[in-house]
Design an enzyme around this catalytic site. Structure first.
Site, short mmCIF file in Angstrom:
data_model
loop_
_atom_site.label_atom_id
_atom_site.label_comp_id
_atom_site.label_asym_id
_atom_site.label_seq_id
_atom_site.Cartn_x
_atom_site.Cartn_y
_atom_site.Cartn_z
CB SER A 98 39.92 38.48 41.48
OG SER A 98 41.03 38.44 42.33
CG HIS A 123 39.53 42.64 44.07
ND1 HIS A 123 38.66 41.94 44.84
CD2 HIS A 123 40.38 41.70 43.56
CE1 HIS A 123 38.95 40.65 44.82
NE2 HIS A 123 40.00 40.48 44.05
#
Length: 199
Positions: A98, A123
């Site tokens: 992330s 993501h």
């Protein structure tokens, strides 16, 4: 409570003990381990600014082992990395997921590394909101703007077309170190400190 090891340095003037992180900072090494939050962000931004003031021409290394975290805290680190004069090298040890992966890819071009068994995951931004419908809409619009901004930066960092980034971040996208190199998130997979073995 976590235990922080102390190291003793002997010089001609005697002994001096440091906690391990202070000793690493002396070598221009910053550790980003654990969640990216306001506390870790403030600490890393302060360390980057301090190291720039010490020597604006010498590289700084950030070792990353992080599951990600707050977007605003991460962007404070990102903006400071771009703002300061020294090149910031990034090295993934363990996992960069992330915001951790975003920061890994944002190191100086040619100086972004991963160790062979590191894992990288990208993501889209996550958000959970509740309240009145109009407030939820405001937050949804904000997160869509943030997503667009993050995708553009990731596209620049990786040299991947924006459409590829948009498709690849729709769901959790896990990569090995070699896959992250092929994708453009890192420049080298290293097995030795220094120049390392280029994979």
């Amino acid at each position: 409570m976590s235990l922080v090891p102390m190291v003793v340095e002997q010089t001609s003037r005697g002994e001096r003990s440091y906690d391990i992180f202070s000793r690493l900072l002396k070598e221009r090494i910053i550790m980003l381990s654990g969640e990216v939050n306001d506390d870790s962000s403030n600490l890393i931004v302060s360390q980057l600014l301090f190291l720039e003031s010490e020597d604006p021409d010498k590289d700084i290394s950030i070792y990353i082992n992080s599951p990600g975290g707050s977007i605003t805290a991460g962007m404070a680190i990102y903006d400071t990395m771009q703002y300061i004069k020294p090149d910031v090298s990034t090295i993934c040890v363990g996992m960069a997921a992330s915001m951790g992966a975003f920061l890994l890819s944002s190191g100086a071009k040619g100086k972004r590394y991963a160790l062979p068994n590191a894992e990288i995951m990208i993501h889209q931004p996550l958000g959970g909101f509740q309240g009145q419908a109009t407030d939820i809409q405001i937050h949804a619009n904000r997160i869509l703007k943030i997503k667009e901004s993050l995708n553009k930066i990731l596209s620049e960092n990786t040299n991947q077309p924006l459409e590829v980034i948009e498709a690849d971040v729709e769901r959790d996208n896990f990569m090995t170190a070699d896959e992250a190199k092929a994708y453009g998130l890192v420049d080298k997979v290293i097995t030795k400190n220094g120049t390392g073995k280029d994979k």
